[in-house]
Design a protein around this motif. Sequence first.
Motif, PDB file in Angstrom:
ATOM      1  N   UNK A  14      -7.705  -5.291  -0.917  1.00 28.30           N
ATOM      2  CA  UNK A  14      -7.976  -5.793   0.434  1.00 28.30           C
ATOM      3  C   UNK A  14      -9.399  -5.453   0.865  1.00 28.30           C
ATOM      4  N   UNK A  15     -10.057  -6.408   1.538  1.00 27.80           N
ATOM      5  CA  UNK A  15     -11.427  -6.186   2.006  1.00 27.80           C
ATOM      6  C   UNK A  15     -11.542  -6.175   3.523  1.00 27.80           C
ATOM      7  N   UNK A  16     -10.494  -6.598   4.210  1.00 30.23           N
ATOM      8  CA  UNK A  16     -10.549  -6.611   5.669  1.00 30.23           C
ATOM      9  C   UNK A  16      -9.864  -7.837   6.225  1.00 30.23           C
ATOM     10  N   UNK A  17     -10.112  -8.097   7.498  1.00 27.88           N
ATOM     11  CA  UNK A  17      -9.519  -9.247   8.161  1.00 27.88           C
ATOM     12  C   UNK A  17     -10.578 -10.317   8.371  1.00 27.88           C
TER      13      UNK A  17
ATOM     14  N   UNK B 198      -5.676   3.476  -6.592  1.00 27.40           N
ATOM     15  CA  UNK B 198      -6.356   3.101  -5.348  1.00 27.40           C
ATOM     16  C   UNK B 198      -5.570   2.014  -4.626  1.00 27.40           C
ATOM     17  N   UNK B 199      -5.893   1.794  -3.383  1.00 25.25           N
ATOM     18  CA  UNK B 199      -5.154   0.816  -2.599  1.00 25.25           C
ATOM     19  C   UNK B 199      -5.284  -0.565  -3.205  1.00 25.25           C
TER      20      UNK B 199
ATOM     21  N   UNK C 202      -9.027 -10.524   0.682  1.00 25.59           N
ATOM     22  CA  UNK C 202      -9.182  -9.601  -0.423  1.00 25.59           C
ATOM     23  C   UNK C 202      -9.912 -10.242  -1.580  1.00 25.59           C
ATOM     24  N   UNK C 203     -10.059  -9.476  -2.654  1.00 24.76           N
ATOM     25  CA  UNK C 203     -10.687  -9.959  -3.883  1.00 24.76           C
ATOM     26  C   UNK C 203      -9.727  -9.695  -5.036  1.00 24.76           C
TER      27      UNK C 203
ATOM     28  N   UNK D  59       0.818  -1.198   0.000  1.00 28.53           N
ATOM     29  CA  UNK D  59       0.000   0.000   0.000  1.00 28.53           C
ATOM     30  C   UNK D  59       0.856   1.255   0.000  1.00 28.53           C
ATOM     31  N   UNK D  60       2.017   1.163   0.627  1.00 29.30           N
ATOM     32  CA  UNK D  60       2.941   2.296   0.662  1.00 29.30           C
ATOM     33  C   UNK D  60       4.260   1.823   0.081  1.00 29.30           C
TER      34      UNK D  60
END
Length: 184
Positions: free
Chosen positions: A59-62, A14-15, A70-71, A1-2
């Motif tokens: 990423x969609x979360x944990x 986008x991320x 993620x997707x 992401x960074x």
Amino acid sequence: LIRKKKKNYKITDPFYLSGRISVSKKGDGFVKLSSGSEIFVPSQFTENSINGDLVKIIPTGFGRKGKLEGVVSKILKRGRTFYRLKVLSIESKYIVGKFLDMPGDELEGIIPSKSILSENLEKISVNDILIVSLKNVSHYEVNQHEAIFVRFESETKEDQDFLRILMKYDLDAYFPENISIQFP
């Protein structure tokens, strides 16, 4: 992401993350990132990716086990250039076959008949082994991939086992013309 870019840090917009995916027999994906960590992708979100593909992940979360999920938003690059496809049936609009030399569940390949020259189409019969490439985007079911006919496996005079190994690891049997292979 960074990402670090010289002395500055750049935030990806986008991320997204990218890495190589491996798909389980259930169809769930596990994407290995360059950092060494892994992202879980549920089967309904793998977007027809197969083992070894370089994919873009949002990423969609944990998840339940605290693992990042993620997707797959895009297949950036297929894991291999060529695949072996054994013809199972020949229909008026499609040739249907199963991929050989691929781990996991049996994957089907579909070649639209209109994409093959008529002289080659007449030569194709059930149980033939074809060399194909895959489209990055496929509008079929989860275990079905749209393929592009390249040639018959039997067309070459080279050692078949050697060519299968080269194909499996996406290696080329020929040196590019611009590279000299003259050695002392």
